[in-house]
Scaffold this active site. Sequence first.
Site, PDB file in Angstrom:
ATOM      1  N   ARG A 216       0.828  -1.217   0.000  1.00  0.00           N
ATOM      2  CA  ARG A 216       0.000   0.000   0.000  1.00  0.00           C
ATOM      3  C   ARG A 216       0.861   1.266   0.000  1.00  0.00           C
ATOM      4  O   ARG A 216       0.488   2.282  -0.561  1.00  0.00           O
ATOM      5  CB  ARG A 216      -0.967  -0.004   1.193  1.00  0.00           C
ATOM      6  CG  ARG A 216      -1.813   1.243   1.318  1.00  0.00           C
ATOM      7  CD  ARG A 216      -3.108   1.009   2.085  1.00  0.00           C
ATOM      8  NE  ARG A 216      -2.924   0.194   3.263  1.00  0.00           N
ATOM      9  CZ  ARG A 216      -2.416   0.621   4.427  1.00  0.00           C
ATOM     10  NH1 ARG A 216      -2.048   1.875   4.573  1.00  0.00           N
ATOM     11  NH2 ARG A 216      -2.289  -0.206   5.445  1.00  0.00           N
TER      12      ARG A 216
ATOM     13  N   TYR B  39     -15.056  17.929 -15.896  1.00  0.00           N
ATOM     14  CA  TYR B  39     -15.488  16.544 -15.740  1.00  0.00           C
ATOM     15  C   TYR B  39     -16.555  16.488 -14.643  1.00  0.00           C
ATOM     16  O   TYR B  39     -16.311  16.930 -13.517  1.00  0.00           O
ATOM     17  CB  TYR B  39     -14.285  15.668 -15.398  1.00  0.00           C
ATOM     18  CG  TYR B  39     -14.682  14.270 -15.026  1.00  0.00           C
ATOM     19  CD1 TYR B  39     -15.439  13.504 -15.904  1.00  0.00           C
ATOM     20  CD2 TYR B  39     -14.333  13.728 -13.804  1.00  0.00           C
ATOM     21  CE1 TYR B  39     -15.835  12.228 -15.564  1.00  0.00           C
ATOM     22  CE2 TYR B  39     -14.718  12.447 -13.459  1.00  0.00           C
ATOM     23  CZ  TYR B  39     -15.475  11.703 -14.343  1.00  0.00           C
ATOM     24  OH  TYR B  39     -15.878  10.442 -14.000  1.00  0.00           O
TER      25      TYR B  39
ATOM     26  N   ASP C  81      -5.952  19.684 -14.283  1.00  0.00           N
ATOM     27  CA  ASP C  81      -6.276  18.353 -14.778  1.00  0.00           C
ATOM     28  C   ASP C  81      -5.842  18.303 -16.240  1.00  0.00           C
ATOM     29  O   ASP C  81      -6.448  18.946 -17.112  1.00  0.00           O
ATOM     30  CB  ASP C  81      -7.784  18.084 -14.630  1.00  0.00           C
ATOM     31  CG  ASP C  81      -8.154  16.654 -15.018  1.00  0.00           C
ATOM     32  OD1 ASP C  81      -7.463  16.067 -15.858  1.00  0.00           O
ATOM     33  OD2 ASP C  81      -9.154  16.141 -14.484  1.00  0.00           O
TER      34      ASP C  81
ATOM     35  N   LYS D 168      -7.098   7.105 -19.280  1.00  0.00           N
ATOM     36  CA  LYS D 168      -7.355   7.588 -20.644  1.00  0.00           C
ATOM     37  C   LYS D 168      -6.126   7.345 -21.538  1.00  0.00           C
ATOM     38  O   LYS D 168      -5.856   6.233 -21.918  1.00  0.00           O
ATOM     39  CB  LYS D 168      -7.765   9.054 -20.597  1.00  0.00           C
ATOM     40  CG  LYS D 168      -8.755   9.404 -19.478  1.00  0.00           C
ATOM     41  CD  LYS D 168     -10.047   8.618 -19.529  1.00  0.00           C
ATOM     42  CE  LYS D 168     -10.993   9.133 -18.429  1.00  0.00           C
ATOM     43  NZ  LYS D 168     -12.153   8.290 -18.236  1.00  0.00           N
TER      44      LYS D 168
HETATM   45  C1  LIG Z   1     -10.798  15.129 -17.296  1.00  0.00           C
HETATM   46  C2  LIG Z   1     -11.057  13.959 -16.390  1.00  0.00           C
HETATM   47  N1  LIG Z   1     -10.546  13.983 -15.163  1.00  0.00           N
HETATM   48  C3  LIG Z   1     -10.758  12.949 -14.301  1.00  0.00           C
HETATM   49  C4  LIG Z   1     -11.529  11.861 -14.662  1.00  0.00           C
HETATM   50  C5  LIG Z   1     -11.761  10.735 -13.677  1.00  0.00           C
HETATM   51  O1  LIG Z   1     -10.892   9.677 -13.934  1.00  0.00           O
HETATM   52  P1  LIG Z   1     -11.175   8.149 -13.494  1.00  0.00           P
HETATM   53  O2  LIG Z   1     -12.359   7.677 -14.255  1.00  0.00           O
HETATM   54  O3  LIG Z   1      -9.892   7.469 -13.828  1.00  0.00           O
HETATM   55  O4  LIG Z   1     -11.444   8.152 -12.031  1.00  0.00           O
HETATM   56  C6  LIG Z   1     -12.063  11.802 -15.937  1.00  0.00           C
HETATM   57  C7  LIG Z   1     -12.896  10.643 -16.351  1.00  0.00           C
HETATM   58  O5  LIG Z   1     -13.540  10.630 -17.363  1.00  0.00           O
HETATM   59  C8  LIG Z   1     -11.832  12.891 -16.832  1.00  0.00           C
HETATM   60  O6  LIG Z   1     -12.340  12.893 -18.069  1.00  0.00           O
END
Ligand SMILES: Cc1ncc(COP(=O)(O)O)c(C=O)c1O
Length: 378
Positions: free
Chosen positions: A53, A105, A177, A202
Amino acid sequence: MSQTGPSRRIETRSVHVGRTADPSGAVAPAIHLSTTFERDDSGELRSGFIYGRSGNPDRVALETVVADLEGGAECIAFGSGTAAIHSVLYALAPGDLVLAPRDAYHGTMHLLSTALARWGLRTRFTDFLCPDDVDAGFAAHPALALVETPSNPMLRVTDIGAVAARCRASGALLAVDNTWMTPVLQRPLEHGADLVVHSTTKYFGGHSDVTGGTVVARRDLAITERIRAIQTDTGPVPSPFDAWLLRRGVKTLPLRIRAQSKRAAALAGFLAAHPRIAETFYPGLSDDPGHAIQSRQADGFGAMLSFRVRGGEGGARRFMSRLRLLVRATSLGGVETLAEHRFAVEGPTSPTPRDLIRVSVGLEHPADLIADLEQALA
Ligand SMILES: Cc1ncc(COP(=O)(O)O)c(C=O)c1O
C-alpha cells in the site's frame, strides 16, 4: 540505471525513463505482485519498500516516468483519476475555498459538491474565461484553483499562465487536470501550475483496459507530503499489474496522442463544414475561441471534440443510434473512437446541451471514421 538525460526527447524518455536492469536480463520489466518486502538479518529493508500500500517497484517505475514527462519533482500514482483528484482536495483543510471550473469533468464537480462539501470544503464554481467571475473568485481568498483545459465536454480553453499568475498573487495553489492533453501536448508546470492531475485511465493506458490516476507536483511543495500521506492512510493505490500496464502504455503515448490528434483535426474539419451540424467545438479549428491560447500554451489540439447535431436531443439520439464504426461508450483516450450523447451520460441536472455529442478520436483510418459520421448524419 535511468536511461535518460535532460537533452533527450519525449519519445525517448517515454520508453526509457526509470528502466532498471533485471537480474535475468529481461528487457520487459517484471511485475512484482508481492504485498510485503523482506528485511535482512539486521532488520534493514533490502529495497526501501515495506508494504504494497505504501509503495512497490511497478508503481515507482510509473511515477518516475510521469514525473519526468510533466517536468515535475515527483509523482504519486493512484488507483483512479478520481482518487488522485480527491487526494489533492482532501489535502486542503475543512473551510478552505476551492475555485473549480463550471465546465469540467462532471465527476469532479460531483465530488466537490457532495462528499467534500459534507467534509467542509467550500467550492466556488468559476468561469475562468470570464474576468469578473475570476476577480470575484480570487477576492474570496481561495486555497486552490482547479483548472481543466480544454474543458470537458465543451472544449473551452483556459489560459493556464494567467490563472497561475492570479494564484501566485493571492497565495493560492494551482492544480491542472491535464488528462485530455497529456504531457506530450501540454505541460502545465511550465506555465506556473503547482500540481498536475491525470486520469491515466485515458491516454496513458491508451487501450481502454486499465484504471488509474496520477498527481505530479513541482519542487518544494508542502502539500505533496500530505497527498502522499493521504494515499497511504486511505489506500487508493493501483495494483502492480495496473501500474505495469500503465508504464507500458506510456511507451507509445507520444505516437498515439499525436496520431489521434491528427485524426481529430480531420473529423473536426469535416463536421464544421457539415450542414447537419450546428456547432463544432475543437480548439484546432482556426475560428475556435480557444485557438490562439491553445496554440500558445500547448504543442497540439488533442484528440477530443464535441459537436451539436441539428434537430435537438432527438437528432443527437438518432445520430448515436445510426453509428456503425464509432463505439457508443463513455470515456476517452483509447485506440478505438468512442462517441457519447453527453447529456444522457451526465444525467438530468447536467448543464451540457442536450444535442451535444462528444467524441474521443482513436487510431482508425480517418476516412473510415468520416464515412461513418457521414452515413449517421445522412
Ligand atoms: C478530465 C477527467 N478527469 C478525471 C476523470 C476521472 O478519472 P477516473 O475515471 O480514472 O477516475 C475523468 C474521467 O472521465 C476525466 O475525463
